[in-house]
Scaffold this active site. Sequence first.
Site, PDB file in Angstrom:
ATOM      1  N   ARG A 100       0.812  -1.240   0.000  1.00  0.00           N
ATOM      2  CA  ARG A 100       0.000   0.000   0.000  1.00  0.00           C
ATOM      3  C   ARG A 100       0.834   1.273   0.000  1.00  0.00           C
ATOM      4  O   ARG A 100       0.365   2.344   0.391  1.00  0.00           O
ATOM      5  CB  ARG A 100      -0.960   0.036   1.191  1.00  0.00           C
ATOM      6  N   LYS A 122       2.691  11.722 -10.935  1.00  0.00           N
ATOM      7  CA  LYS A 122       1.899  10.778 -11.738  1.00  0.00           C
ATOM      8  C   LYS A 122       2.740   9.548 -12.041  1.00  0.00           C
ATOM      9  O   LYS A 122       3.863   9.667 -12.543  1.00  0.00           O
ATOM     10  CB  LYS A 122       1.479  11.414 -13.064  1.00  0.00           C
ATOM     11  N   GLU A 164       8.845  18.309 -24.678  1.00  0.00           N
ATOM     12  CA  GLU A 164       7.991  18.563 -23.509  1.00  0.00           C
ATOM     13  C   GLU A 164       8.291  19.958 -22.932  1.00  0.00           C
ATOM     14  O   GLU A 164       7.427  20.594 -22.323  1.00  0.00           O
ATOM     15  CB  GLU A 164       8.189  17.498 -22.423  1.00  0.00           C
ATOM     16  N   LYS A 206       5.875  23.731 -14.490  1.00  0.00           N
ATOM     17  CA  LYS A 206       5.125  22.516 -14.171  1.00  0.00           C
ATOM     18  C   LYS A 206       4.689  22.502 -12.712  1.00  0.00           C
ATOM     19  O   LYS A 206       3.534  22.197 -12.402  1.00  0.00           O
ATOM     20  CB  LYS A 206       5.939  21.261 -14.498  1.00  0.00           C
ATOM     21  N   GLU A 216      -5.467  16.509 -10.426  1.00  0.00           N
ATOM     22  CA  GLU A 216      -6.156  16.756 -11.702  1.00  0.00           C
ATOM     23  C   GLU A 216      -7.674  16.735 -11.521  1.00  0.00           C
ATOM     24  O   GLU A 216      -8.398  16.010 -12.189  1.00  0.00           O
ATOM     25  CB  GLU A 216      -5.712  15.724 -12.758  1.00  0.00           C
ATOM     26  N   ARG A 221      -4.557  21.026 -14.068  1.00  0.00           N
ATOM     27  CA  ARG A 221      -3.415  20.171 -14.365  1.00  0.00           C
ATOM     28  C   ARG A 221      -3.528  19.539 -15.749  1.00  0.00           C
ATOM     29  O   ARG A 221      -2.519  19.251 -16.399  1.00  0.00           O
ATOM     30  CB  ARG A 221      -3.272  19.074 -13.290  1.00  0.00           C
ATOM     31  N   ASN A 225      -1.399  18.523 -20.559  1.00  0.00           N
ATOM     32  CA  ASN A 225      -1.533  17.521 -21.622  1.00  0.00           C
ATOM     33  C   ASN A 225      -1.675  18.148 -23.004  1.00  0.00           C
ATOM     34  O   ASN A 225      -2.115  17.476 -23.938  1.00  0.00           O
ATOM     35  CB  ASN A 225      -2.740  16.619 -21.346  1.00  0.00           C
ATOM     36  N   HIS A 228      -1.180  16.114 -26.141  1.00  0.00           N
ATOM     37  CA  HIS A 228      -1.151  14.696 -25.761  1.00  0.00           C
ATOM     38  C   HIS A 228      -2.360  13.886 -26.217  1.00  0.00           C
ATOM     39  O   HIS A 228      -2.284  12.666 -26.257  1.00  0.00           O
ATOM     40  CB  HIS A 228      -0.977  14.550 -24.246  1.00  0.00           C
ATOM     41  N   HIS A 232      -0.926  10.756 -27.710  1.00  0.00           N
ATOM     42  CA  HIS A 232      -1.157   9.407 -27.171  1.00  0.00           C
ATOM     43  C   HIS A 232      -1.747   8.494 -28.245  1.00  0.00           C
ATOM     44  O   HIS A 232      -1.393   7.307 -28.325  1.00  0.00           O
ATOM     45  CB  HIS A 232      -2.088   9.457 -25.960  1.00  0.00           C
ATOM     46  N   HIS A 246       7.842   9.044 -27.198  1.00  0.00           N
ATOM     47  CA  HIS A 246       6.773   9.832 -26.563  1.00  0.00           C
ATOM     48  C   HIS A 246       6.907  11.327 -26.901  1.00  0.00           C
ATOM     49  O   HIS A 246       5.949  11.965 -27.338  1.00  0.00           O
ATOM     50  CB  HIS A 246       6.783   9.612 -25.054  1.00  0.00           C
TER      51      HIS A 246
HETATM   52  N1  LIG Z   1       4.600  10.776 -15.119  1.00  0.00           N
HETATM   53  C1  LIG Z   1       4.524  11.838 -15.893  1.00  0.00           C
HETATM   54  O1  LIG Z   1       4.055  12.901 -15.469  1.00  0.00           O
HETATM   55  C2  LIG Z   1       5.045  11.770 -17.287  1.00  0.00           C
HETATM   56  C3  LIG Z   1       5.268  12.953 -18.011  1.00  0.00           C
HETATM   57  C4  LIG Z   1       5.820  12.855 -19.281  1.00  0.00           C
HETATM   58  C5  LIG Z   1       6.129  11.626 -19.815  1.00  0.00           C
HETATM   59  N2  LIG Z   1       5.890  10.490 -19.092  1.00  0.00           N
HETATM   60  C6  LIG Z   1       6.239   9.169 -19.621  1.00  0.00           C
HETATM   61  O2  LIG Z   1       7.658   9.118 -19.776  1.00  0.00           O
HETATM   62  C7  LIG Z   1       7.961   8.120 -20.744  1.00  0.00           C
HETATM   63  C8  LIG Z   1       9.025   8.631 -21.672  1.00  0.00           C
HETATM   64  O3  LIG Z   1      10.169   8.944 -20.914  1.00  0.00           O
HETATM   65  P1  LIG Z   1      11.632   8.916 -21.545  1.00  0.00           P
HETATM   66  O4  LIG Z   1      11.614   9.604 -22.849  1.00  0.00           O
HETATM   67  O5  LIG Z   1      12.550   9.403 -20.491  1.00  0.00           O
HETATM   68  O6  LIG Z   1      11.795   7.373 -21.892  1.00  0.00           O
HETATM   69  P2  LIG Z   1      12.751   6.174 -21.415  1.00  0.00           P
HETATM   70  O7  LIG Z   1      12.691   6.000 -19.961  1.00  0.00           O
HETATM   71  O8  LIG Z   1      12.352   5.031 -22.260  1.00  0.00           O
HETATM   72  O9  LIG Z   1      14.213   6.650 -21.825  1.00  0.00           O
HETATM   73  C9  LIG Z   1      14.539   6.793 -23.175  1.00  0.00           C
HETATM   74  C10 LIG Z   1      15.744   5.919 -23.563  1.00  0.00           C
HETATM   75  O10 LIG Z   1      16.929   6.512 -23.062  1.00  0.00           O
HETATM   76  C11 LIG Z   1      17.677   5.537 -22.306  1.00  0.00           C
HETATM   77  N3  LIG Z   1      18.376   6.314 -21.289  1.00  0.00           N
HETATM   78  C12 LIG Z   1      17.848   6.869 -20.184  1.00  0.00           C
HETATM   79  N4  LIG Z   1      18.754   7.639 -19.577  1.00  0.00           N
HETATM   80  C13 LIG Z   1      19.892   7.549 -20.305  1.00  0.00           C
HETATM   81  C14 LIG Z   1      21.172   8.131 -20.193  1.00  0.00           C
HETATM   82  N5  LIG Z   1      21.454   9.026 -19.249  1.00  0.00           N
HETATM   83  N6  LIG Z   1      22.109   7.792 -21.106  1.00  0.00           N
HETATM   84  C15 LIG Z   1      21.801   6.929 -22.113  1.00  0.00           C
HETATM   85  N7  LIG Z   1      20.614   6.384 -22.298  1.00  0.00           N
HETATM   86  C16 LIG Z   1      19.656   6.685 -21.401  1.00  0.00           C
HETATM   87  C17 LIG Z   1      16.652   4.579 -21.824  1.00  0.00           C
HETATM   88  O11 LIG Z   1      17.250   3.316 -21.543  1.00  0.00           O
HETATM   89  C18 LIG Z   1      15.727   4.492 -23.030  1.00  0.00           C
HETATM   90  O12 LIG Z   1      16.287   3.650 -23.999  1.00  0.00           O
HETATM   91  C19 LIG Z   1       6.665   7.789 -21.440  1.00  0.00           C
HETATM   92  O13 LIG Z   1       6.209   6.540 -20.997  1.00  0.00           O
HETATM   93  C20 LIG Z   1       5.708   8.875 -20.983  1.00  0.00           C
HETATM   94  O14 LIG Z   1       4.374   8.439 -20.944  1.00  0.00           O
HETATM   95  C21 LIG Z   1       5.364  10.548 -17.857  1.00  0.00           C
HETATM   96 ZN   LIG Z   2       4.291  13.817 -22.142  1.00  0.00          ZN
END
Ligand SMILES: NC(=O)c1ccc[n+]([C@@H]2O[C@H](COP(=O)([O-])OP(=O)(O)OC[C@H]3O[C@@H](n4cnc5c(N)ncnc54)[C@H](O)[C@@H]3O)[C@@H](O)[C@H]2O)c1
Ligand SMILES: [Zn+2]
Length: 351
Positions: A100, A122, A164, A206, A216, A221, A225, A228, A232, A246
Amino acid sequence: VLIGSGRIAADIPVAIDGRKVFILCDTHTEPYARTLDSNLDCNAAILTLPPGEGNKSLDGYRRVLDWMLDHGVNRSSVLCAVGGGVIGDLGGFAAATVLRGIAFIQVPTTLLSMIDSAVGGKTGIDMPQGKNLVGAFHQPSCVVIDIDTLRSLPPRHMRAGYAEGVKHAVIGDETFFSWLETNGPAVLENDSARVVEFITRNLRIKSAIVAEDEMEQSGRRALLNFGHTFGHALETATGYGDRLLHGEAVALGMVMAAELSVRMGVCKTADAVRLRTHLEQSGLPVGAMIAGLRDVLDPDTLLPLMRGDKKSDGNGLTFILMRGFGDVFMQHRVDPVIAAAAIQTVKSGVT
Ligand SMILES: NC(=O)c1ccc[n+]([C@@H]2O[C@H](COP(=O)([O-])OP(=O)(O)OC[C@H]3O[C@@H](n4cnc5c(N)ncnc54)[C@H](O)[C@@H]3O)[C@@H](O)[C@H]2O)c1
Ligand SMILES: [Zn+2]
């Protein structure tokens, strides 16, 4: 939120003494996880996943839960998520739900996670029906940003994260958008001072919005998006893979949202063109660079996927639209015919 260089080597401002520490990472971020482990000197359990959005799934979630339960997780345990948004969203969701809820620390290593996903609370996973459909709000105890980790991030991921940041500028602040037009290239080339300023300005925008509407509920909030709803749908249509990251989907989604805003009569064409031009000049796949995506850039593919989006309420489509830079709003009941026309326009490469 701590921002700096060499931060992974610095102290984590959460008492670790005696707590069982779990470190989640992927193969690309494992070296940083090892550094953190040796700095914490607490014999942490480390789980290294393969890279990619595919981890944000029921299978990936189960794997993380099994690992924590098999290694004696208890209510005072701490999970550190060392990686991009995938590791942060997945680790955060596991931390929110195991026993939990246990404490978790975000150590973002992509530009995207530093300016967006690591802050705000999130967490969640994707389902075959759509992105981020299962999750929880779970705030990290702290966020430790070490910009040195960006040195190993591939340029394509740097650009995707930058998108972003453009989103935050459209939502929050015209002066920040102008700053990006001047300083964006230096950010993308990893100029340390510019990167720190970029992250700081993004997180200011942000966190101000999240602080007003953490769960949200008021709709404030949801403005985060912007881009998005289309984005999405594009990610779902391309299968959450390397074909469209993404941030790239968000870039294209913002171009569509701006075009839709023009068609709805609320935004000047010049502002939509200014946004698309900046994204294109930053190397994001908009405008002429969308050639390889024509199969999914289709209203018949995207509209049904957008009806399943969390923001939609059964009364037509819901989008975040722009009136201009620093002025976005939520619009319910958008006529799908106009949304389809916006997709067609972007597909044909003319705004
Ligand atoms: N929670 C939220 O508020 C929120 C907001 C925006 C996006 N997201 C989510 O985030 C995700 C995308 O995040 P992302 O783009 O960071 O993706 P990711 O975590 O897949 O990272 C992208 C790639 O870079 C590699 N990588 C990470 N750090 C590295 C580094 N320092 N050096 C070399 N390689 C590295 C990873 O292994 C991966 O291959 C999506 O799923 C999206 O929905 C969430
Ligand atoms: Zn995003």
